[in-house]
Design a protein around this motif. Sequence first.
Motif, short mmCIF file in Angstrom:
data_model
loop_
_atom_site.label_atom_id
_atom_site.label_comp_id
_atom_site.label_asym_id
_atom_site.label_seq_id
_atom_site.Cartn_x
_atom_site.Cartn_y
_atom_site.Cartn_z
N ARG A 85 13.90 61.16 26.44
CA ARG A 85 13.53 60.00 25.62
C ARG A 85 12.04 59.74 25.77
O ARG A 85 11.51 59.71 26.88
CB ARG A 85 14.32 58.76 26.02
CG ARG A 85 13.85 57.48 25.30
CD ARG A 85 14.72 56.28 25.60
NE ARG A 85 16.00 56.40 24.92
CZ ARG A 85 16.98 55.50 25.03
NH1 ARG A 85 16.82 54.44 25.81
NH2 ARG A 85 18.10 55.67 24.37
N ILE A 86 11.38 59.53 24.63
CA ILE A 86 9.96 59.20 24.60
C ILE A 86 9.82 57.72 24.27
O ILE A 86 10.32 57.27 23.23
CB ILE A 86 9.21 60.03 23.55
CG1 ILE A 86 9.40 61.53 23.79
CG2 ILE A 86 7.73 59.68 23.54
CD1 ILE A 86 8.89 62.40 22.65
N GLU B 35 -3.20 64.78 12.48
CA GLU B 35 -2.20 63.76 12.80
C GLU B 35 -2.82 62.40 13.17
O GLU B 35 -2.10 61.48 13.56
CB GLU B 35 -1.31 64.25 13.95
CG GLU B 35 -0.40 65.39 13.52
CD GLU B 35 0.31 66.04 14.69
OE1 GLU B 35 1.52 66.33 14.56
OE2 GLU B 35 -0.33 66.25 15.75
N ILE B 36 -4.14 62.27 13.04
CA ILE B 36 -4.77 60.98 13.32
C ILE B 36 -4.15 59.91 12.41
O ILE B 36 -4.03 60.09 11.21
CB ILE B 36 -6.30 61.05 13.10
CG1 ILE B 36 -6.92 61.92 14.19
CG2 ILE B 36 -6.93 59.67 13.10
CD1 ILE B 36 -8.41 62.20 13.99
N GLY B 37 -3.73 58.81 13.03
CA GLY B 37 -3.07 57.73 12.30
C GLY B 37 -1.56 57.82 12.32
O GLY B 37 -0.88 56.84 11.97
N ALA B 38 -1.00 58.97 12.73
CA ALA B 38 0.45 59.15 12.75
C ALA B 38 1.05 58.53 14.01
O ALA B 38 0.36 58.32 15.01
CB ALA B 38 0.79 60.63 12.69
N SER B 39 2.32 58.23 13.96
CA SER B 39 3.05 57.75 15.12
C SER B 39 3.05 58.84 16.21
O SER B 39 3.43 59.98 15.95
CB SER B 39 4.49 57.43 14.73
OG SER B 39 5.35 57.44 15.85
N LYS B 40 2.63 58.46 17.42
CA LYS B 40 2.65 59.43 18.51
C LYS B 40 4.06 59.90 18.80
O LYS B 40 4.30 61.09 19.04
CB LYS B 40 2.04 58.82 19.77
CG LYS B 40 0.55 58.70 19.77
CD LYS B 40 0.05 58.21 21.12
CE LYS B 40 -1.46 58.07 21.14
NZ LYS B 40 -1.95 57.57 22.44
N ALA B 41 5.01 58.97 18.83
CA ALA B 41 6.38 59.34 19.16
C ALA B 41 6.93 60.35 18.16
O ALA B 41 7.55 61.35 18.54
CB ALA B 41 7.26 58.09 19.20
N GLU B 42 6.69 60.12 16.87
CA GLU B 42 7.19 61.02 15.85
C GLU B 42 6.48 62.37 15.89
O GLU B 42 7.11 63.42 15.74
CB GLU B 42 7.07 60.38 14.47
CG GLU B 42 7.99 59.18 14.28
CD GLU B 42 7.86 58.56 12.91
OE1 GLU B 42 7.12 59.13 12.07
OE2 GLU B 42 8.50 57.53 12.68
N ALA B 43 5.16 62.34 16.07
CA ALA B 43 4.40 63.60 16.14
C ALA B 43 4.81 64.41 17.37
O ALA B 43 4.98 65.63 17.29
CB ALA B 43 2.91 63.31 16.18
N ALA B 44 5.00 63.73 18.50
CA ALA B 44 5.43 64.41 19.72
C ALA B 44 6.81 65.01 19.55
O ALA B 44 7.06 66.16 19.93
CB ALA B 44 5.41 63.44 20.90
N SER B 45 7.72 64.25 18.96
CA SER B 45 9.08 64.73 18.76
C SER B 45 9.11 65.98 17.89
O SER B 45 9.82 66.95 18.18
CB SER B 45 9.93 63.64 18.12
OG SER B 45 11.22 64.11 17.81
N ALA B 46 8.32 65.97 16.81
CA ALA B 46 8.29 67.12 15.90
C ALA B 46 7.79 68.37 16.62
O ALA B 46 8.37 69.45 16.49
CB ALA B 46 7.40 66.80 14.70
N ARG B 47 6.73 68.21 17.40
CA ARG B 47 6.18 69.37 18.10
C ARG B 47 7.14 69.87 19.19
O ARG B 47 7.37 71.07 19.33
CB ARG B 47 4.84 69.02 18.72
CG ARG B 47 4.33 70.12 19.63
CD ARG B 47 2.86 70.11 19.80
NE ARG B 47 2.43 71.17 20.67
CZ ARG B 47 1.17 71.40 20.98
NH1 ARG B 47 0.23 70.64 20.47
NH2 ARG B 47 0.84 72.39 21.78
#
Length: 231
Positions: free
Chosen positions: A56-57, A78-90
Amino acid sequence: MKETDKERYLRNLLVEDFGEEGQRRLREGRVVVVGAGGLGSAALNYLTACGAGTIRIVENDTVSLSNLQRQVLYTTPEIGASKAEAASARLSRLNPGCRIELSECRLTEENAGELLDGFDVVVDCTDNYAARYAIDGFCAARRVPMVYGTAEQTGGQVSVFHAAGAGGYADLYPVRPPQKPVVGVLSPVVGVIGSLQALEAAKLLAGTGQTLAGRLLVFDGRKMDFRIFEI
């Protein structure tokens, strides 16, 4: 274990006193990482790569240009994107076998129980004292291992609290220091500390090795010096 998993985790399986049993425990483990910034980028990458089953993040921030100096989960587009969502995708691309859960909120004393309950290990990758003491309070009450890490300038600290009879963060630092708005840190330092946190969490989940419970690791990157103190 599936043949594809044997291939993916081969280097883990060849580690002495780890093997398939350690990998099975890791796969069945549940770990929550609070903070997906500099420390969290390293910790999340390695926990996902090594096969932690559920991660869980907890992160409510968005990616900014100044993050990219040390937060290697993210890229310039990804500047401006949700960190949680960007991290999850990667992380899902890195290892589709891991279940990634998102909690896009700031951890506080009021919501710590809701966010952290049901997990085997809590990894503290926060950058503020309020969240850290809230994590410590929850882990003390529930006796859940807390993997602590902090990085500043060219050094950092790592420890494991509330495991194997160890005390907590508040025992080590009973007086809450004033919160600095911004601190300097050389980029690779957060990678060193975050990777060590991932290692401690993986050992706790797999039930192998000696952790830093009851000990404090202090890293001085200027001198490339690691010291461990009994606490």
